[in-house]
Design a protein around this motif. Structure first.
Motif, PDB file in Angstrom:
ATOM      1  N   PHE A  92     -11.672  -2.079   6.966  1.00 18.69           N
ATOM      2  CA  PHE A  92     -10.638  -2.295   6.064  1.00 18.69           C
ATOM      3  C   PHE A  92     -10.172  -1.211   5.004  1.00 18.69           C
ATOM      4  O   PHE A  92      -9.081  -0.753   4.718  1.00 18.69           O
ATOM      5  N   TRP A  93     -11.474  -0.452   4.312  1.00 20.30           N
ATOM      6  CA  TRP A  93     -11.144   0.734   3.673  1.00 20.30           C
ATOM      7  C   TRP A  93     -10.440   1.925   4.122  1.00 20.30           C
ATOM      8  O   TRP A  93      -9.935   2.672   3.594  1.00 20.30           O
ATOM      9  N   PHE A  94     -10.754   2.230   5.437  1.00 18.02           N
ATOM     10  CA  PHE A  94     -10.399   3.312   6.137  1.00 18.02           C
ATOM     11  C   PHE A  94      -8.655   2.914   6.284  1.00 18.02           C
ATOM     12  O   PHE A  94      -8.118   3.881   5.977  1.00 18.02           O
ATOM     13  N   LEU A  95      -8.261   1.797   6.653  1.00 20.57           N
ATOM     14  CA  LEU A  95      -7.032   1.422   6.889  1.00 20.57           C
ATOM     15  C   LEU A  95      -6.349   1.481   5.387  1.00 20.57           C
ATOM     16  O   LEU A  95      -5.202   2.022   5.383  1.00 20.57           O
ATOM     17  N   ILE A  96      -6.901   1.082   4.458  1.00 17.07           N
ATOM     18  CA  ILE A  96      -6.333   1.167   2.935  1.00 17.07           C
ATOM     19  C   ILE A  96      -6.198   2.691   2.756  1.00 17.07           C
ATOM     20  O   ILE A  96      -5.128   3.053   2.306  1.00 17.07           O
ATOM     21  N   ALA A  97      -7.188   3.746   3.118  1.00 19.62           N
ATOM     22  CA  ALA A  97      -6.927   5.080   2.889  1.00 19.62           C
ATOM     23  C   ALA A  97      -5.608   5.695   3.474  1.00 19.62           C
ATOM     24  O   ALA A  97      -4.841   6.519   2.989  1.00 19.62           O
ATOM     25  N   ALA A  98      -5.714   5.167   4.822  1.00 19.06           N
ATOM     26  CA  ALA A  98      -4.566   5.675   5.737  1.00 19.06           C
ATOM     27  C   ALA A  98      -3.240   5.352   5.317  1.00 19.06           C
ATOM     28  O   ALA A  98      -2.058   5.958   5.361  1.00 19.06           O
ATOM     29  N   ARG A  99      -3.240   4.014   4.853  1.00 19.96           N
ATOM     30  CA  ARG A  99      -1.952   3.375   4.111  1.00 19.96           C
ATOM     31  C   ARG A  99      -1.765   4.298   3.085  1.00 19.96           C
ATOM     32  O   ARG A  99      -0.332   4.635   2.862  1.00 19.96           O
ATOM     33  N   ALA A 100      -2.541   4.751   2.198  1.00 17.43           N
ATOM     34  CA  ALA A 100      -2.261   5.518   1.028  1.00 17.43           C
ATOM     35  C   ALA A 100      -1.471   6.703   1.428  1.00 17.43           C
ATOM     36  O   ALA A 100      -0.569   7.191   1.018  1.00 17.43           O
ATOM     37  N   LEU A 101      -2.062   7.335   2.523  1.00 17.17           N
ATOM     38  CA  LEU A 101      -1.530   8.754   2.715  1.00 17.17           C
ATOM     39  C   LEU A 101      -0.236   8.798   3.472  1.00 17.17           C
ATOM     40  O   LEU A 101       0.685   9.464   3.384  1.00 17.17           O
ATOM     41  N   GLN A 102      -0.023   7.536   4.168  1.00 18.03           N
ATOM     42  CA  GLN A 102       1.380   7.080   4.919  1.00 18.03           C
ATOM     43  C   GLN A 102       2.219   6.967   3.615  1.00 18.03           C
ATOM     44  O   GLN A 102       3.344   7.442   3.740  1.00 18.03           O
ATOM     45  N   GLY A 103       1.667   6.124   2.529  1.00 13.33           N
ATOM     46  CA  GLY A 103       2.831   6.140   1.440  1.00 13.33           C
ATOM     47  C   GLY A 103       3.225   7.526   0.982  1.00 13.33           C
ATOM     48  O   GLY A 103       4.369   7.595   0.423  1.00 13.33           O
ATOM     49  N   MET A 104       2.164   8.306   0.854  1.00  8.51           N
ATOM     50  CA  MET A 104       2.606   9.861   0.109  1.00  8.51           C
ATOM     51  C   MET A 104       3.471  10.557   0.834  1.00  8.51           C
ATOM     52  O   MET A 104       4.705  11.143   0.580  1.00  8.51           O
ATOM     53  N   GLY A 105       3.453  10.199   2.325  1.00  4.93           N
ATOM     54  CA  GLY A 105       4.745  10.769   3.271  1.00  4.93           C
ATOM     55  C   GLY A 105       6.044  10.300   2.999  1.00  4.93           C
ATOM     56  O   GLY A 105       6.979  10.801   3.034  1.00  4.93           O
ATOM     57  N   GLY A 106       5.726   8.969   2.855  1.00  2.14           N
ATOM     58  CA  GLY A 106       7.013   8.193   2.580  1.00  2.14           C
ATOM     59  C   GLY A 106       7.853   8.416   1.395  1.00  2.14           C
ATOM     60  O   GLY A 106       8.945   8.330   1.226  1.00  2.14           O
ATOM     61  N   ALA A 107       6.893   8.715   0.256  1.00  2.00           N
ATOM     62  CA  ALA A 107       7.340   9.171  -0.896  1.00  2.00           C
ATOM     63  C   ALA A 107       8.347  10.442  -0.727  1.00  2.00           C
ATOM     64  O   ALA A 107       9.670  10.446  -1.308  1.00  2.00           O
ATOM     65  N   ILE A 108       7.738  11.409  -0.094  1.00  2.40           N
ATOM     66  CA  ILE A 108       8.639  12.608   0.245  1.00  2.40           C
ATOM     67  C   ILE A 108      10.061  12.281   0.842  1.00  2.40           C
ATOM     68  O   ILE A 108      11.023  12.733   0.646  1.00  2.40           O
ATOM     69  N   MET A 109       9.719  11.375   1.835  1.00  2.00           N
ATOM     70  CA  MET A 109      10.927  11.349   2.695  1.00  2.00           C
ATOM     71  C   MET A 109      12.028  10.540   1.935  1.00  2.00           C
ATOM     72  O   MET A 109      13.285  10.756   2.068  1.00  2.00           O
TER      73      MET A 109
END
Length: 476
Positions: free
Chosen positions: A107-124
């Motif tokens: 679960f916590w690895f998924l949370i970390a990956a989702r956070a990085l995904q959100g950082m990319g989404g912010a730039i986009m």
């Protein structure tokens, strides 16, 4: 493409406007898909990782908190170093994080990956809006923003329906891995069609790490305060809420004294801009209630499969997507005033349709109300986005796009935490399963209807609406 106003970095000038607009629209689609595709999978992910509904909320919250953490910095950095190259970096980060989420073993690895995904989404998100304003004449801005709104709605619509089908056919990991080939295709499109831009008038970017840390800390405390693990507001929630208030106050003090602040407090002296941003927060809060609470109600309350729930949830966003371009043209013709107020009123009516129902809310009524809420949000969002961007200059466009998306994502975080907690707290009151879920649904959307009415009051009392009328005339 001749509408860039001479923007360039000395290496490549603007290319075909239709191709660039198509690439940026696809970028918005991917970011929206990444934000919504996991929602329908929350019940499945809860069972897979053995977590509760309040914990599952963080799969969504982590994405949007990460968006907020980078969204202002992304806009300011883009104004300084060039928008196309930063957009490509954001797409690369989004794709790599999607792979990480797809292979997550905890679960916590998924949370970390989702956070990085959100950082990319912010730039986009930020770069797509900023670049569109570079290449589109003001007279056509409403129509093109309508197209972006349509693609956002299409991505949001594809998320639940595609997510349900992927879970049924390939399992939950496919929810995230599906983004990867789409990301690669869009990156190629952006490289081929979107101009490289650099704005010498923009202030060189210097990161405000203290401001960023305080903002994210305050938002994390706020989200924790709104996540009711036991279904009730406990001591931990009170402490977290107090920390959030202290964090916001400290953030304001630090930003006022910073040489190069994350947010220039002087921008908020424009009361009309504050009104636009507050309305955006509220509108996004309401819409997130449909995307987070909806899957749990359909699966737990109406006993639908994830695939069925995904298809049901996609109806509203599809209507919003189809209407995006016509709505944008209406904004150009009728002005932002009427369209903003009409959108909020429509949202309130749709939410009231769920709030004042009796017994178990059946699928036809749920879908009908969802269509009304999503359609109203499409009208409001396009109008409000055009109003905010009309206040920007060429040198500050990235910053204003970041501010606009910051308000939207604060609303999405609020919806994923506060509105989901209202549902969680009121759906477990001792009634049988379906009735308990229906009770939670009514309480959630009664709150949503009240919030939409509050947004109308804020728009009128802040002076945002009359000023928007003058801006619309000036732009047209």
């Amino acid at each position: 493409m001749n509408d860039t106003g001479g923007n360039g970095d000395g290496g490549r000038l603007a290319k075909s406007s239709p191709g660039a607009i198509a690439s940026l629209s696809a970028t918005i689609f991917l970011s929206s898909l990444g934000g919504s595709v996991a929602n329908v999978g929350l019940p499945t992910l809860s069972r897979t990782f053995g977590i509760s509904f309040p914990q599952a909320q963080w799969i969504v919250i982590a994405y949007f908190l990460a968006v907020i953490s980078l969204i202002i910095n992304a806009g300011r950095l883009a104004d300084s170093v060039g928008r196309q190259r930063l957009l490509l970096a954001g797409l690369a980060l989004f794709g790599l994080a999607s792979i990480g989420a797809g292979v997550a073993w905890s679960f916590w690895f998924l949370i970390a990956a989702r956070a990085l995904q959100g950082m990319g989404g912010a730039i986009m998100l930020v770069l797509a809006f900023a670049l569109v304003c570079d290449i589109v004449r003001p007279a056509r801005l409403g129509s093109v923003l309508g197209l972006l709104g349509a693609m956002s709605g299409l991505g949001t619509a594809a998320g639940p329906s595609l997510g349900g089908l992927l879970i049924a056919g390939l399992g939950w990991r496919a929810l995230f891995l599906v983004n990867v080939p789409v990301c690669i295709a869009i990156a190629w499109m952006v490289y081929r069609t979107v101009p490289r831009t650099l704005h010498p008038a923009a202030t060189p970017w210097r990161p405000d790490w203290a401001g960023t840390f305080l903002l994210i800390s305050a938002l994390c405390a706020y989200c924790y305060a709104a996540t009711l693990a036991s279904g009730r507001f406990a001591a931990g929630n009170i402490i977290a809420l107090a920390l959030a208030v202290v964090g916001v106050a400290t953030f304001i003090l630090v930003e006022r004294r910073a040489a190069d602040p994350l947010l220039r407090m002087g921008m908020f002296r424009d009361i009309s801009l504050c009104g636009n941003l507050a309305m955006s927060v509220i509108g996004s809060t309401v819409i997130m209630a449909t995307l987070v609470v909806g899957p749990f109600y359909l699966v737990e309350g109406l006993h639908m499969t994830p695939a069925q729930a995904g298809l049901a949830l996609s109806v509203g966003p599809v209507i919003s997507a189809v209407g995006g371009v016509p709505i944008g043209r209406l904004v150009d013709r009728l002005g932002i005033v009427a369209m903003s107020l009409a959108g909020l009123a429509i949202m309130a009516a749709g939410a009231a349709g769920l709030a004042f129902s009796e017994g178990i809310v059946g699928l036809p009524r749920f879908i009908g109300s969802l269509i009304v809420v999503m359609g109203g949000y499409g009208v409001f969002q396009i109008s409000n986005n055009a109003a905010v961007m009309a206040k920007s200059s060429s040198a500050t466009r990235g910053t204003f796009a970041g501010l606009m998306n910051l308000s939207r994502n604060i609303g999405l975080v609020t919806g994923a935490s506060v509105m989901a907690s209202i549902f969680s707290a009121t759906a477990h009151d001792g009634a049988p399963g379906g009735l308990a879920a229906a009770h939670g649904l009514r309480a959630t959307f009664a709150t949503a209807a009240g919030m939409a009415a509050l947004a109308v009051a804020i728009g009128l009392s802040s002076g945002a609406v009359p000023i928007l009328r003058r801006n619309a005339k000036r732009g047209g």
